[in-house]
Scaffold this motif. Structure first.
Motif, PDB file in Angstrom:
ATOM      1  N   MET A   1       0.982  -1.154  -0.142  1.00 14.23           N
ATOM      2  CA  MET A   1       0.007   0.065   0.127  1.00 14.23           C
ATOM      3  C   MET A   1       0.855   1.371   0.004  1.00 14.23           C
ATOM      4  SD  MET A   1      -2.923   1.279   2.732  1.00 14.23           S
ATOM      5  CE  MET A   1      -4.257   0.806   1.804  1.00 14.23           C
ATOM      6  N   LEU A   2       0.639   2.168  -0.817  1.00 11.99           N
ATOM      7  CA  LEU A   2       1.380   3.372  -0.832  1.00 11.99           C
ATOM      8  C   LEU A   2       0.553   4.266   0.213  1.00 11.99           C
ATOM      9  CD1 LEU A   2       2.134   5.437  -4.016  1.00 11.99           C
ATOM     10  CD2 LEU A   2       1.211   6.673  -2.492  1.00 11.99           C
ATOM     11  N   VAL A   3       1.589   5.183   0.864  1.00 14.53           N
ATOM     12  CA  VAL A   3       1.239   5.981   2.027  1.00 14.53           C
ATOM     13  C   VAL A   3       1.600   7.416   1.609  1.00 14.53           C
ATOM     14  CG1 VAL A   3       1.557   6.687   4.295  1.00 14.53           C
ATOM     15  CG2 VAL A   3       1.192   4.165   3.590  1.00 14.53           C
ATOM     16  N   GLU A   4       0.756   8.271   1.462  1.00 14.10           N
ATOM     17  CA  GLU A   4       1.023   9.451   0.959  1.00 14.10           C
ATOM     18  C   GLU A   4       0.775  10.621   2.212  1.00 14.10           C
ATOM     19  OE1 GLU A   4      -0.618  12.001  -2.531  1.00 14.10           O
ATOM     20  OE2 GLU A   4      -2.108  12.310  -1.095  1.00 14.10           O
ATOM     21  N   VAL A   5       1.843  11.452   2.702  1.00 10.31           N
ATOM     22  CA  VAL A   5       1.630  12.200   3.919  1.00 10.31           C
ATOM     23  C   VAL A   5       1.448  13.672   3.271  1.00 10.31           C
ATOM     24  CG1 VAL A   5       2.935  13.075   5.985  1.00 10.31           C
ATOM     25  CG2 VAL A   5       3.105  10.725   5.300  1.00 10.31           C
ATOM     26  N   CYS A   6       0.487  14.176   3.880  1.00  9.28           N
ATOM     27  CA  CYS A   6       0.284  15.743   3.729  1.00  9.28           C
ATOM     28  C   CYS A   6       1.071  16.288   4.525  1.00  9.28           C
ATOM     29  CB  CYS A   6      -1.260  15.935   4.288  1.00  9.28           C
ATOM     30  SG  CYS A   6      -1.770  17.702   3.646  1.00  9.28           S
ATOM     31  N   ALA A   7       1.999  16.933   4.012  1.00  7.58           N
ATOM     32  CA  ALA A   7       3.133  18.060   4.796  1.00  7.58           C
ATOM     33  C   ALA A   7       2.774  19.481   4.726  1.00  7.58           C
ATOM     34  CB  ALA A   7       4.459  17.540   4.356  1.00  7.58           C
ATOM     35  N   ASN A   8       2.846  20.026   5.731  1.00  5.77           N
ATOM     36  CA  ASN A   8       2.591  21.538   5.784  1.00  5.77           C
ATOM     37  C   ASN A   8       3.769  22.326   6.168  1.00  5.77           C
ATOM     38  OD1 ASN A   8       2.938  20.781   8.353  1.00  5.77           O
ATOM     39  ND2 ASN A   8       1.444  22.285   9.394  1.00  5.77           N
ATOM     40  N   SER A   9       4.958  21.574   6.005  1.00  9.00           N
ATOM     41  CA  SER A   9       6.214  22.596   6.388  1.00  9.00           C
ATOM     42  C   SER A   9       7.407  21.583   5.857  1.00  9.00           C
ATOM     43  CB  SER A   9       6.502  22.906   7.672  1.00  9.00           C
ATOM     44  OG  SER A   9       6.595  21.811   8.478  1.00  9.00           O
TER      45      SER A   9
ATOM     46  N   ASP B   1       5.817   6.994   1.193  1.00 10.07           N
ATOM     47  CA  ASP B   1       6.137   6.846  -0.297  1.00 10.07           C
ATOM     48  C   ASP B   1       6.042   8.154  -1.064  1.00 10.07           C
ATOM     49  OD1 ASP B   1       6.261   3.735  -0.224  1.00 10.07           O
ATOM     50  OD2 ASP B   1       4.198   4.300   0.714  1.00 10.07           O
ATOM     51  N   ARG B   2       5.294   9.249  -0.497  1.00 10.90           N
ATOM     52  CA  ARG B   2       4.844  10.399  -1.327  1.00 10.90           C
ATOM     53  C   ARG B   2       4.386  11.439  -0.473  1.00 10.90           C
ATOM     54  NH1 ARG B   2       0.785   8.975  -5.610  1.00 10.90           N
ATOM     55  NH2 ARG B   2      -0.797   9.673  -4.152  1.00 10.90           N
ATOM     56  N   ILE B   3       4.715  12.731  -0.900  1.00 13.09           N
ATOM     57  CA  ILE B   3       4.192  13.807  -0.033  1.00 13.09           C
ATOM     58  C   ILE B   3       3.171  14.647  -0.709  1.00 13.09           C
ATOM     59  CG2 ILE B   3       4.845  16.327   0.901  1.00 13.09           C
ATOM     60  CD1 ILE B   3       7.496  14.652   1.747  1.00 13.09           C
ATOM     61  N   GLU B   4       2.145  15.103  -0.204  1.00 10.94           N
ATOM     62  CA  GLU B   4       1.313  16.081  -0.591  1.00 10.94           C
ATOM     63  C   GLU B   4       1.601  17.538   0.289  1.00 10.94           C
ATOM     64  OE1 GLU B   4      -2.553  18.315   0.299  1.00 10.94           O
ATOM     65  OE2 GLU B   4      -3.412  16.210  -0.390  1.00 10.94           O
ATOM     66  N   LEU B   5       2.399  18.584  -0.654  1.00 13.80           N
ATOM     67  CA  LEU B   5       2.620  19.602   0.015  1.00 13.80           C
ATOM     68  C   LEU B   5       1.697  20.799   0.027  1.00 13.80           C
ATOM     69  CD1 LEU B   5       5.195  20.943   1.411  1.00 13.80           C
ATOM     70  CD2 LEU B   5       5.700  21.581  -1.017  1.00 13.80           C
ATOM     71  N   CYS B   6       1.533  21.212   1.440  1.00 13.04           N
ATOM     72  CA  CYS B   6       0.389  22.426   1.316  1.00 13.04           C
ATOM     73  C   CYS B   6       0.947  23.488   2.449  1.00 13.04           C
ATOM     74  CB  CYS B   6      -0.916  21.926   1.781  1.00 13.04           C
ATOM     75  SG  CYS B   6      -1.106  21.004   3.145  1.00 13.04           S
ATOM     76  N   SER B   7       0.009  24.405   2.714  1.00 14.32           N
ATOM     77  CA  SER B   7       0.137  25.156   3.805  1.00 14.32           C
ATOM     78  C   SER B   7      -0.955  25.176   4.806  1.00 14.32           C
ATOM     79  CB  SER B   7       0.713  26.445   3.597  1.00 14.32           C
ATOM     80  OG  SER B   7       2.110  26.612   3.035  1.00 14.32           O
ATOM     81  N   GLU B   8      -1.253  25.449   5.930  1.00 13.62           N
ATOM     82  CA  GLU B   8      -2.327  25.570   6.648  1.00 13.62           C
ATOM     83  C   GLU B   8      -3.361  24.495   6.541  1.00 13.62           C
ATOM     84  OE1 GLU B   8      -2.316  28.134   8.521  1.00 13.62           O
ATOM     85  OE2 GLU B   8      -0.965  29.168   7.961  1.00 13.62           O
ATOM     86  N   LEU B   9      -2.853  23.712   7.595  1.00  9.27           N
ATOM     87  CA  LEU B   9      -3.908  22.480   7.516  1.00  9.27           C
ATOM     88  C   LEU B   9      -5.340  22.661   8.574  1.00  9.27           C
ATOM     89  CD1 LEU B   9      -1.314  19.668   8.574  1.00  9.27           C
ATOM     90  CD2 LEU B   9      -2.145  19.826   6.454  1.00  9.27           C
ATOM     91  N   ALA B  10      -5.250  23.641   8.964  1.00 14.37           N
ATOM     92  CA  ALA B  10      -6.149  24.112   9.844  1.00 14.37           C
ATOM     93  C   ALA B  10      -7.587  24.301   9.085  1.00 14.37           C
ATOM     94  CB  ALA B  10      -5.972  24.941  10.800  1.00 14.37           C
ATOM     95  N   VAL B  11      -7.236  24.724   7.602  1.00 18.76           N
ATOM     96  CA  VAL B  11      -8.362  25.143   6.863  1.00 18.76           C
ATOM     97  C   VAL B  11      -8.420  24.052   5.641  1.00 18.76           C
ATOM     98  CG1 VAL B  11      -8.215  27.597   7.461  1.00 18.76           C
ATOM     99  CG2 VAL B  11      -6.911  26.638   5.741  1.00 18.76           C
ATOM    100  N   GLY B  12      -7.688  22.966   5.697  1.00 21.27           N
ATOM    101  CA  GLY B  12      -7.917  21.909   4.831  1.00 21.27           C
ATOM    102  C   GLY B  12      -6.667  22.400   3.995  1.00 21.27           C
TER     103      GLY B  12
END
Length: 240
Positions: free
Chosen positions: A1-9, A22-33
């Motif tokens: 199973m591939l595991v994607e981690v939502c990273a905010n920094s 396995d992979r990163i979803e890069l974003c900012s501000e997890l508090a607002v989605g």
């Protein structure tokens, strides 16, 4: 199973890679989605992370229906991510009545050619998820990120499983409340990938600040807060 981690920094991205993600979803501000990360964060992650990185393209919090100006900024952000050599884009657009905005989503997908494309959790607002998934498959979407239209993916696993059963060309990616205590349920149900943030709160200050910088009143899913011309003019009249 591939595991994607939502990273905010950058720190989160480095921790995810260190942990074996396995992979990163890069974003900012997890508090607002999540919203689109800054150029500085994009550059830092590109320089320091070796695993695939998909970038969230969402110009602001709130709903998923955008003005022409907002949509133009999304297209420019995608062009930047393509130029910088990222591996994927995470985005999507809805109409205000919660139908998929096929035209605009198609445009974003076409701008992302050569990169994987994930339609994000705006999917959890659509009125007809089965039909919408077929529309997205027709657009060439690679992944659909969803909690099964519930508060958590575990609560929405019935719909997620139904979507997974009928998917033909895209991969259904459960996300929302996924953790070590429940991830086996998604693997046992036949999902090929899961999405999680895996965060824990890290205090940085020794004492509480005198004034909070968080404004809960600004957090509204139904729309956005925009500078008001008359309110600003009234202030200017008083001081100019």
């Amino acid at each position: 199973m591939l595991v994607e981690v939502c990273a905010n920094s950058l720190e989160s991205a480095m921790n995810a890679e260190k942990a074996g993600a396995d992979r990163i979803e890069l974003c900012s501000e997890l508090a607002v989605g999540g919203i689109t990360p800054s150029f500085g964060l994009l550059k830092s992650v590109k320089e320091n992370i070796g695993i695939p990185v998909h970038v969230l393209i969402r110009p602001r919090s709130g709903d998923f229906s955008y003005t022409d100006g907002e949509f133009n900024s999304m297209k420019q952000d995608i062009a930047l991510c393509v130029e910088m050599g990222f591996d994927g884009i995470v985005s999507g657009v809805l109409h205000t009545d919660f139908r998929l905005n096929v035209e605009r989503t198609k445009e974003l997908v076409e701008l992302s050619k050569g990169l994987k494309f994930t339609f994000h959790r705006a999917f959890d607002w659509v009125l007809d998820p089965l039909q919408t998934m077929k529309q997205l498959e027709g657009l060439g979407i690679d992944y659909i990120l969803s909690s099964g239209q519930e508060k958590s993916a575990l609560e929405g696993i019935a719909l997620l499983s139904r979507l997974n059963d009928i998917a033909t060309s895209c991969v259904v990616m459960p996300g929302g409340g996924v953790n070590a205590g429940n991830v086996h349920k998604f693997k046992d149900s036949g999902f090929k990938v899961v999405h999680l943030s895996g965060t824990s709160f890290v205090p940085r200050l020794k004492v509480d600040p005198k004034v909070s910088m968080n404004s809960a009143s600004f957090l509204q899913d139904q729309g956005v807060f925009v500078s008001n011309v008359e309110a600003i003019r009234n202030v200017l009249k008083e001081v100019k």
